[in-house]
Scaffold this motif. Structure first.
Motif, PDB file in Angstrom:
ATOM      1  N   ILE A   2       0.851  -1.187   0.000  1.00 56.90           N
ATOM      2  CA  ILE A   2       0.000   0.000   0.000  1.00 56.90           C
ATOM      3  C   ILE A   2       0.884   1.233   0.000  1.00 56.90           C
ATOM      4  CG2 ILE A   2      -1.710   1.324   1.288  1.00 56.90           C
ATOM      5  CD1 ILE A   2      -2.865  -1.349   2.227  1.00 56.90           C
ATOM      6  N   THR A   3       0.634   2.110  -0.952  1.00 57.54           N
ATOM      7  CA  THR A   3       1.383   3.348  -1.072  1.00 57.54           C
ATOM      8  C   THR A   3       0.442   4.500  -0.778  1.00 57.54           C
ATOM      9  OG1 THR A   3       2.833   2.374  -2.718  1.00 57.54           O
ATOM     10  CG2 THR A   3       2.783   4.769  -2.620  1.00 57.54           C
ATOM     11  N   TYR A   4       0.913   5.424   0.037  1.00 57.36           N
ATOM     12  CA  TYR A   4       0.120   6.576   0.474  1.00 57.36           C
ATOM     13  C   TYR A   4       0.766   7.846  -0.054  1.00 57.36           C
ATOM     14  CZ  TYR A   4      -1.840  10.069   3.637  1.00 57.36           C
ATOM     15  OH  TYR A   4      -2.446  11.173   4.145  1.00 57.36           O
ATOM     16  N   ASN A   5      -0.048   8.700  -0.682  1.00 55.46           N
ATOM     17  CA  ASN A   5       0.441   9.973  -1.203  1.00 55.46           C
ATOM     18  C   ASN A   5      -0.669  11.001  -1.047  1.00 55.46           C
ATOM     19  OD1 ASN A   5       1.508  12.115  -2.564  1.00 55.46           O
ATOM     20  ND2 ASN A   5       1.872  11.036  -4.465  1.00 55.46           N
ATOM     21  N   GLY A   6      -0.489  11.932  -0.137  1.00 53.69           N
ATOM     22  CA  GLY A   6      -1.541  12.930   0.106  1.00 53.69           C
ATOM     23  C   GLY A   6      -2.747  12.269   0.725  1.00 53.69           C
ATOM     24  N   SER A   7      -3.887  12.367   0.062  1.00 55.83           N
ATOM     25  CA  SER A   7      -5.104  11.753   0.602  1.00 55.83           C
ATOM     26  C   SER A   7      -5.484  10.485  -0.151  1.00 55.83           C
ATOM     27  CB  SER A   7      -6.260  12.757   0.540  1.00 55.83           C
ATOM     28  OG  SER A   7      -6.504  13.128  -0.802  1.00 55.83           O
ATOM     29  N   GLU A  21      -8.270  10.331 -17.254  1.00 56.95           N
ATOM     30  CA  GLU A  21      -9.582  10.556 -17.856  1.00 56.95           C
ATOM     31  C   GLU A  21      -9.774  12.064 -17.901  1.00 56.95           C
ATOM     32  OE1 GLU A  21     -13.393   8.115 -16.857  1.00 56.95           O
ATOM     33  OE2 GLU A  21     -13.265   9.770 -15.422  1.00 56.95           O
ATOM     34  N   TYR A  22      -9.699  12.649 -19.090  1.00 52.40           N
ATOM     35  CA  TYR A  22      -9.765  14.107 -19.222  1.00 52.40           C
ATOM     36  C   TYR A  22     -11.205  14.607 -19.103  1.00 52.40           C
ATOM     37  CZ  TYR A  22      -4.950  13.895 -20.747  1.00 52.40           C
ATOM     38  OH  TYR A  22      -3.600  13.679 -20.797  1.00 52.40           O
ATOM     39  N   GLY A  26      -9.875  20.075 -15.768  1.00 49.15           N
ATOM     40  CA  GLY A  26      -9.104  19.032 -15.075  1.00 49.15           C
ATOM     41  C   GLY A  26      -9.374  17.642 -15.588  1.00 49.15           C
ATOM     42  N   GLY A  27      -9.398  16.682 -14.651  1.00 46.78           N
ATOM     43  CA  GLY A  27      -9.630  15.293 -15.013  1.00 46.78           C
ATOM     44  C   GLY A  27      -9.414  14.360 -13.842  1.00 46.78           C
ATOM     45  N   ASN A  28      -9.580  13.085 -14.115  1.00 44.37           N
ATOM     46  CA  ASN A  28      -9.434  12.054 -13.095  1.00 44.37           C
ATOM     47  C   ASN A  28      -8.163  11.247 -13.337  1.00 44.37           C
ATOM     48  OD1 ASN A  28     -11.874  12.423 -11.645  1.00 44.37           O
ATOM     49  ND2 ASN A  28     -12.990  11.361 -13.258  1.00 44.37           N
ATOM     50  N   LYS A  59     -11.054   6.488  -8.852  1.00 43.87           N
ATOM     51  CA  LYS A  59     -10.871   7.738  -9.586  1.00 43.87           C
ATOM     52  C   LYS A  59     -10.606   8.864  -8.602  1.00 43.87           C
ATOM     53  CE  LYS A  59     -13.862   6.453 -13.416  1.00 43.87           C
ATOM     54  NZ  LYS A  59     -14.965   6.893 -14.279  1.00 43.87           N
ATOM     55  N   TYR A  60      -9.605   9.675  -8.920  1.00 41.26           N
ATOM     56  CA  TYR A  60      -9.231  10.795  -8.065  1.00 41.26           C
ATOM     57  C   TYR A  60      -9.209  12.053  -8.926  1.00 41.26           C
ATOM     58  CZ  TYR A  60      -6.954  13.151  -4.188  1.00 41.26           C
ATOM     59  OH  TYR A  60      -6.662  13.999  -3.151  1.00 41.26           O
ATOM     60  N   TYR A  61     -10.066  13.020  -8.619  1.00 42.73           N
ATOM     61  CA  TYR A  61     -10.246  14.212  -9.443  1.00 42.73           C
ATOM     62  C   TYR A  61      -9.203  15.290  -9.151  1.00 42.73           C
ATOM     63  CZ  TYR A  61     -12.233  18.405 -11.466  1.00 42.73           C
ATOM     64  OH  TYR A  61     -12.404  19.550 -12.190  1.00 42.73           O
ATOM     65  N   PHE A  62      -8.695  15.907 -10.204  1.00 39.02           N
ATOM     66  CA  PHE A  62      -7.804  17.065 -10.127  1.00 39.02           C
ATOM     67  C   PHE A  62      -8.413  18.166 -10.975  1.00 39.02           C
ATOM     68  CE2 PHE A  62      -5.027  13.539  -9.222  1.00 39.02           C
ATOM     69  CZ  PHE A  62      -4.188  14.023  -8.238  1.00 39.02           C
ATOM     70  N   ASP A  63      -8.462  19.381 -10.423  1.00 38.23           N
ATOM     71  CA  ASP A  63      -9.042  20.489 -11.187  1.00 38.23           C
ATOM     72  C   ASP A  63      -8.029  21.164 -12.109  1.00 38.23           C
ATOM     73  OD1 ASP A  63      -7.572  21.766  -9.252  1.00 38.23           O
ATOM     74  OD2 ASP A  63      -9.243  22.848  -8.378  1.00 38.23           O
ATOM     75  N   SER A  64      -6.770  20.769 -12.010  1.00 36.89           N
ATOM     76  CA  SER A  64      -5.705  21.334 -12.838  1.00 36.89           C
ATOM     77  C   SER A  64      -5.036  20.208 -13.629  1.00 36.89           C
ATOM     78  CB  SER A  64      -4.677  22.032 -11.950  1.00 36.89           C
ATOM     79  OG  SER A  64      -3.436  22.141 -12.587  1.00 36.89           O
ATOM     80  N   SER A  65      -4.905  20.406 -14.935  1.00 39.22           N
ATOM     81  CA  SER A  65      -4.254  19.368 -15.740  1.00 39.22           C
ATOM     82  C   SER A  65      -2.771  19.250 -15.398  1.00 39.22           C
ATOM     83  CB  SER A  65      -4.450  19.624 -17.234  1.00 39.22           C
ATOM     84  OG  SER A  65      -3.859  20.845 -17.610  1.00 39.22           O
ATOM     85  N   ASP A  66      -2.140  20.350 -14.957  1.00 43.02           N
ATOM     86  CA  ASP A  66      -0.735  20.283 -14.546  1.00 43.02           C
ATOM     87  C   ASP A  66      -0.565  19.366 -13.337  1.00 43.02           C
ATOM     88  OD1 ASP A  66       0.028  21.990 -16.580  1.00 43.02           O
ATOM     89  OD2 ASP A  66       0.024  23.779 -15.300  1.00 43.02           O
ATOM     90  N   SER A  67      -1.426  19.537 -12.331  1.00 49.14           N
ATOM     91  CA  SER A  67      -1.382  18.664 -11.146  1.00 49.14           C
ATOM     92  C   SER A  67      -1.698  17.221 -11.522  1.00 49.14           C
ATOM     93  CB  SER A  67      -2.379  19.129 -10.093  1.00 49.14           C
ATOM     94  OG  SER A  67      -2.044  20.384  -9.595  1.00 49.14           O
ATOM     95  N   LEU A  68      -2.682  17.041 -12.387  1.00 43.13           N
ATOM     96  CA  LEU A  68      -3.073  15.706 -12.833  1.00 43.13           C
ATOM     97  C   LEU A  68      -1.895  14.988 -13.483  1.00 43.13           C
ATOM     98  CD1 LEU A  68      -5.190  13.521 -13.449  1.00 43.13           C
ATOM     99  CD2 LEU A  68      -5.856  14.871 -15.449  1.00 43.13           C
ATOM    100  N   HIS A  69      -1.195  15.656 -14.383  1.00 45.14           N
ATOM    101  CA  HIS A  69      -0.053  15.037 -15.056  1.00 45.14           C
ATOM    102  C   HIS A  69       1.103  14.771 -14.092  1.00 45.14           C
ATOM    103  CE1 HIS A  69      -1.370  14.927 -19.225  1.00 45.14           C
ATOM    104  NE2 HIS A  69      -2.062  16.006 -18.931  1.00 45.14           N
ATOM    105  N   ALA A  70       1.340  15.676 -13.156  1.00 42.11           N
ATOM    106  CA  ALA A  70       2.412  15.483 -12.175  1.00 42.11           C
ATOM    107  C   ALA A  70       2.121  14.260 -11.303  1.00 42.11           C
ATOM    108  CB  ALA A  70       2.579  16.730 -11.315  1.00 42.11           C
ATOM    109  N   TYR A  71       0.878  14.144 -10.798  1.00 34.63           N
ATOM    110  CA  TYR A  71       0.515  12.994  -9.970  1.00 34.63           C
ATOM    111  C   TYR A  71       0.526  11.700 -10.780  1.00 34.63           C
ATOM    112  CZ  TYR A  71      -0.518  15.231  -5.549  1.00 34.63           C
ATOM    113  OH  TYR A  71      -0.403  15.881  -4.347  1.00 34.63           O
ATOM    114  N   PHE A  72       0.089  11.770 -12.045  1.00 32.45           N
ATOM    115  CA  PHE A  72       0.128  10.595 -12.912  1.00 32.45           C
ATOM    116  C   PHE A  72       1.557  10.068 -13.018  1.00 32.45           C
ATOM    117  CE2 PHE A  72       0.882   8.897 -17.206  1.00 32.45           C
ATOM    118  CZ  PHE A  72       0.040   7.794 -17.177  1.00 32.45           C
ATOM    119  N   GLU A  73       2.499  10.953 -13.334  1.00 35.54           N
ATOM    120  CA  GLU A  73       3.908  10.541 -13.457  1.00 35.54           C
ATOM    121  C   GLU A  73       4.437   9.973 -12.147  1.00 35.54           C
ATOM    122  OE1 GLU A  73       5.736  10.387 -16.194  1.00 35.54           O
ATOM    123  OE2 GLU A  73       4.107  11.194 -17.412  1.00 35.54           O
ATOM    124  N   GLU A  74       4.062  10.604 -11.029  1.00 32.83           N
ATOM    125  CA  GLU A  74       4.516  10.144  -9.715  1.00 32.83           C
ATOM    126  C   GLU A  74       3.977   8.740  -9.401  1.00 32.83           C
ATOM    127  OE1 GLU A  74       4.943  12.039  -5.242  1.00 32.83           O
ATOM    128  OE2 GLU A  74       3.660  13.024  -6.712  1.00 32.83           O
TER     129      GLU A  74
END
Length: 85
Positions: A2-7, A21-22, A26-28, A59-74
């Motif tokens: 189990i990996t935990y990152n933020g919430s 999912e765009y 933002g997106g999920n 599914k975890y929603y992000f209102d910013s595509s920049d944050s979404l892409h950063a978390y995706f890569e992470e």
């Protein structure tokens, strides 16, 4: 594992795929999970059968595509690291 990152906490051993999912805006960040496999043993015959049950994607929603892409890569990095061990 189990990996935990933020919430968000995910059992990476259960992850089948991670994708975006765009939406507008933002997106999920979507985690598709492996099916849950449960063994059942018939008490009369002692024969074991396995039943597969689908898991719903997480599914975890992000209102910013920049944050979404950063978390995706992470998360893809975490997932790759978990497969290497």
């Amino acid at each position: 594992m189990i990996t935990y990152n933020g919430s968000l906490a995910i059992d990476l051993s259960m992850v089948k795929s991670i994708f975006i999912e765009y939406l507008k805006p933002g997106g999920n960040l979507v985690f598709e999970l492996n099916n849950l496999i449960i063994p059942f043993t018939d008490p009369d015959t002692e024969e074991t059968t396995y039943h597969s049950f689908p898991n719903e994607p997480v599914k975890y929603y992000f209102d910013s595509s920049d944050s979404l892409h950063a978390y995706f890569e992470e998360w893809v990095g975490y997932w790759k690291d978990s497969k290497d061990h």
